[in-house]
Design an enzyme around this catalytic site. Structure first.
Site, PDB file in Angstrom:
ATOM      1  N   GLU A   1       0.378 -10.050   2.607  1.00  0.00           N
ATOM      2  CA  GLU A   1      -0.416 -10.597   1.500  1.00  0.00           C
ATOM      3  C   GLU A   1       0.377 -10.754   0.213  1.00  0.00           C
ATOM      4  OE1 GLU A   1      -3.966  -8.248   0.666  1.00  0.00           O
ATOM      5  OE2 GLU A   1      -3.911  -7.624   2.755  1.00  0.00           O
TER       6      GLU A   1
ATOM      7  N   CYS B   1       2.331 -11.162  -7.138  1.00  0.00           N
ATOM      8  CA  CYS B   1       2.456  -9.808  -6.596  1.00  0.00           C
ATOM      9  C   CYS B   1       2.918  -9.916  -5.141  1.00  0.00           C
ATOM     10  CB  CYS B   1       1.106  -9.102  -6.704  1.00  0.00           C
ATOM     11  SG  CYS B   1       1.107  -7.468  -5.964  1.00  0.00           S
TER      12      CYS B   1
ATOM     13  N   CYS C   1       2.915   0.106   5.764  1.00  0.00           N
ATOM     14  CA  CYS C   1       3.602   1.065   4.886  1.00  0.00           C
ATOM     15  C   CYS C   1       3.511   2.433   5.542  1.00  0.00           C
ATOM     16  CB  CYS C   1       2.906   1.091   3.527  1.00  0.00           C
ATOM     17  SG  CYS C   1       3.667   2.209   2.329  1.00  0.00           S
TER      18      CYS C   1
ATOM     19  N   CYS D   1      -0.553   7.060   1.413  1.00  0.00           N
ATOM     20  CA  CYS D   1      -1.426   7.411   0.278  1.00  0.00           C
ATOM     21  C   CYS D   1      -2.887   7.259   0.704  1.00  0.00           C
ATOM     22  CB  CYS D   1      -1.122   6.526  -0.932  1.00  0.00           C
ATOM     23  SG  CYS D   1       0.565   6.720  -1.537  1.00  0.00           S
TER      24      CYS D   1
ATOM     25  N   CYS E   1      -5.067   3.989  -0.190  1.00  0.00           N
ATOM     26  CA  CYS E   1      -4.442   2.667  -0.054  1.00  0.00           C
ATOM     27  C   CYS E   1      -4.657   2.080   1.341  1.00  0.00           C
ATOM     28  CB  CYS E   1      -2.951   2.789  -0.350  1.00  0.00           C
ATOM     29  SG  CYS E   1      -2.082   1.224  -0.221  1.00  0.00           S
TER      30      CYS E   1
ATOM     31  N   SER F   1       7.109  -1.332  -8.322  1.00  0.00           N
ATOM     32  CA  SER F   1       6.286  -0.130  -8.275  1.00  0.00           C
ATOM     33  C   SER F   1       6.702   0.737  -7.091  1.00  0.00           C
ATOM     34  CB  SER F   1       4.820  -0.555  -8.140  1.00  0.00           C
ATOM     35  OG  SER F   1       3.997   0.567  -8.055  1.00  0.00           O
TER      36      SER F   1
ATOM     37  N   SER G   1       4.018   5.208  -9.344  1.00  0.00           N
ATOM     38  CA  SER G   1       2.631   5.566  -9.034  1.00  0.00           C
ATOM     39  C   SER G   1       2.495   7.077  -9.175  1.00  0.00           C
ATOM     40  CB  SER G   1       2.299   5.140  -7.606  1.00  0.00           C
ATOM     41  OG  SER G   1       2.364   3.740  -7.525  1.00  0.00           O
TER      42      SER G   1
ATOM     43  N   CYS H   1      -5.317  -3.753  -2.211  1.00  0.00           N
ATOM     44  CA  CYS H   1      -4.064  -4.155  -1.584  1.00  0.00           C
ATOM     45  C   CYS H   1      -4.075  -3.820  -0.090  1.00  0.00           C
ATOM     46  CB  CYS H   1      -2.972  -3.369  -2.304  1.00  0.00           C
ATOM     47  SG  CYS H   1      -1.389  -3.544  -1.612  1.00  0.00           S
TER      48      CYS H   1
HETATM   49  N1  SAH Z   1       4.361   1.556  -2.620  1.00  0.00           N
HETATM   50  C1  SAH Z   1       4.415   1.192  -4.001  1.00  0.00           C
HETATM   51  C2  SAH Z   1       3.910  -0.207  -4.287  1.00  0.00           C
HETATM   52  C3  SAH Z   1       2.688  -0.681  -3.581  1.00  0.00           C
HETATM   53  S1  SAH Z   1       1.142  -0.077  -4.124  1.00  0.00           S
HETATM   54  C4  SAH Z   1       3.703   2.229  -4.840  1.00  0.00           C
HETATM   55  O1  SAH Z   1       3.169   3.178  -4.283  1.00  0.00           O
HETATM   56  O2  SAH Z   1       3.753   2.140  -6.049  1.00  0.00           O
HETATM   57  C5  SAH Z   1       0.936  -0.734  -5.725  1.00  0.00           C
HETATM   58  C6  SAH Z   1       0.003   0.075  -6.594  1.00  0.00           C
HETATM   59  O3  SAH Z   1      -1.361  -0.070  -6.145  1.00  0.00           O
HETATM   60  C7  SAH Z   1       0.307   1.571  -6.564  1.00  0.00           C
HETATM   61  O4  SAH Z   1       0.226   2.121  -7.849  1.00  0.00           O
HETATM   62  C8  SAH Z   1      -0.795   2.085  -5.678  1.00  0.00           C
HETATM   63  O5  SAH Z   1      -0.991   3.434  -5.892  1.00  0.00           O
HETATM   64  C9  SAH Z   1      -1.955   1.191  -6.102  1.00  0.00           C
HETATM   65  N2  SAH Z   1      -3.079   1.197  -5.175  1.00  0.00           N
HETATM   66  C10 SAH Z   1      -3.065   1.348  -3.831  1.00  0.00           C
HETATM   67  N3  SAH Z   1      -4.308   1.340  -3.334  1.00  0.00           N
HETATM   68  C11 SAH Z   1      -5.136   1.161  -4.377  1.00  0.00           C
HETATM   69  C12 SAH Z   1      -6.558   1.077  -4.500  1.00  0.00           C
HETATM   70  N4  SAH Z   1      -7.347   1.201  -3.467  1.00  0.00           N
HETATM   71  N5  SAH Z   1      -7.069   0.897  -5.750  1.00  0.00           N
HETATM   72  C13 SAH Z   1      -6.255   0.786  -6.828  1.00  0.00           C
HETATM   73  N6  SAH Z   1      -4.917   0.850  -6.766  1.00  0.00           N
HETATM   74  C14 SAH Z   1      -4.363   1.052  -5.558  1.00  0.00           C
END
Ligand code: SAH
Length: 353
Positions: free
Chosen positions: A89, A102, A109, A113, A116, A193, A216, A335
């Site tokens: 995406e 973006c 991944c 987390c 996510c 990020s 993050s 995302c």
């Molecule tokens: N792996 C990297 C980049 C991808 S995620 C990272 O962890 O930074 C990009 C951003 O979106 C990160 O800050 C992540 O924590 C956030 N993110 C992921 N899922 C999310 C969600 N459900 N709502 C809001 N932000 C989210």
């Protein structure tokens, strides 16, 4: 599988053509055509025989726009199909100062987390240099742009994947996209990020690429951070902060913390206090994000009001903080959600046939 021409940088493409008996200027022509998202048939400045030969060994494009969804506010979410059928995406956001894309850096991944969607099925594979770059070429071309007329002006590496977990392809991508023979996007217009892969932040300090480094964070307490971000078991917040300072020393670029506000989990007075203790006086900014709720977890977002209250408290304590504007809410989904939904739908269609 065949390699893609977008996987080569300018020098590599020039050498490749040299080995095929072509003069140097052909390398520049071909590199520019690839950056303009041209198909072999559209590369009309190159001799047809050369194009035929290249076609036998290489893909002209690393991906195609499979579908796109446009929001009322102009945001466009893209679903791209890679040459092996994998889906990823990207999101285009339109601002007054330009168009920001973006990008994804991995299919899936492995960071795990909790909140996510991208990580729920783990890592499928790393994306290649050409695949990451062609997200930009495809959208630039979709908007009517080309190498002379750049429609995508800013990049954020915040889509699916952990950029620092695909390190060498990330560096290859940055070099290609920043090349002045190609789209020539400056590091200042690129944000990256990471969930905080400390060793690779240090490695990145030595690459001499002064982009906007974004971490993050999501919780200022190590023990609580571990509950939602498995990577916190490997690196402490102190180690992350030291790595950010090292990046600042090298680049003089202020760093940014992303902080997804989760109701009752990381939005209390204790969190305000600890964030202040950790970050006051540091050359950083805090980007507060309302959680985009996903069906795989029961975590809930804070209300808009509470997001701004949290921000006010940080600002009153002398920190720089803003709440991220919500755009494309009618198409968005968190995302990684669009890809998951699409794959599930395809599976369901497959079984009902
Ligand atoms: N792996 C990297 C980049 C991808 S995620 C990272 O962890 O930074 C990009 C951003 O979106 C990160 O800050 C992540 O924590 C956030 N993110 C992921 N899922 C999310 C969600 N459900 N709502 C809001 N932000 C989210």
């Amino acid at each position: 599988m065949k390699k893609c021409l977008a996987d080569f940088d300018y020098n590599e493409i020039t050498n490749l053509l040299k080995d095929m008996g072509q003069p140097k200027y052909r390398g520049e022509q071909l590199f520019k055509d690839v950056c303009s998202y041209k198909s072999f048939d559209e590369m009309t400045t190159l001799p047809k025989t050369l194009r035929e030969k290249l076609k036998e060994e290489y893909f002209d494009k690393a991906l195609y726009i499979e579908k796109y969804f446009e929001s009322k506010d102009g945001t466009i979410k893209f679903l791209f199909k890679l040459n092996d059928g994998n889906l990823i995406e990207g999101v285009l956001m339109k601002y007054k100062y330009g168009n920001t894309l973006c990008l994804s850096t991995q299919v899936g991944c492995r960071m795990g987390c909790e909140f996510c969607a991208s990580t729920k099925d783990g890592l499928v594979r790393n994306m290649t240099v050409g695949e990451i770059a062609t997200e930009v070429y495809a959208v630039n071309s979709f908007l009517g742009g080309n190498i002379q007329k750049r429609e995508v002006t800013n990049l954020v590496l915040m889509g699916s994947g952990e950029p620092f977990d695909n390190y060498s392809n990330l560096i290859g991508f940055l070099k290609v996209i920043m090349s002045d023979i190609g789209l020539n996007i400056s590091a200042r217009n690129i944000s990256l990020s990471t969930c905080g892969l400390v060793d690779n932040i240090y490695k990145f300090c030595d690459e001499g690429i002064p982009l906007n480094l974004t971490i993050s964070l999501h919780n200022p307490f190590d023990e609580d951070r571990k509950k939602v971000m498995p990577i916190a078991k490997k690196y402490t917040i102190k180690e992350i902060l030291d790595a950010c300072e090292a990046y600042f020393k090298k680049t003089k670029r202020r760093y940014i913390f992303e902080y997804v506000l989760i109701n009752g989990e990381n939005d209390t007075e204790a969190h305000v206090k600890e964030l202040t203790r950790l970050l006051k006086g540091k050359p950083c900014h805090i980007n507060l994000i309302r959680l985009n709720e996903i069906k795989e977890t029961s975590l809930k977002s804070v209300t808009d009001k509470n997001a701004y209250l949290f921000m006010d408290k940080l600002v009153k304590n002398g920190l720089s903080a803003t709440v991220r504007r919500q755009i494309g809410v009618d198409i968005e989904g968190a995302c990684g959600q669009l890809r998951r939904r699409y794959i599930e739908e395809e599976k369901n269609e497959g079984t009902s046939n």
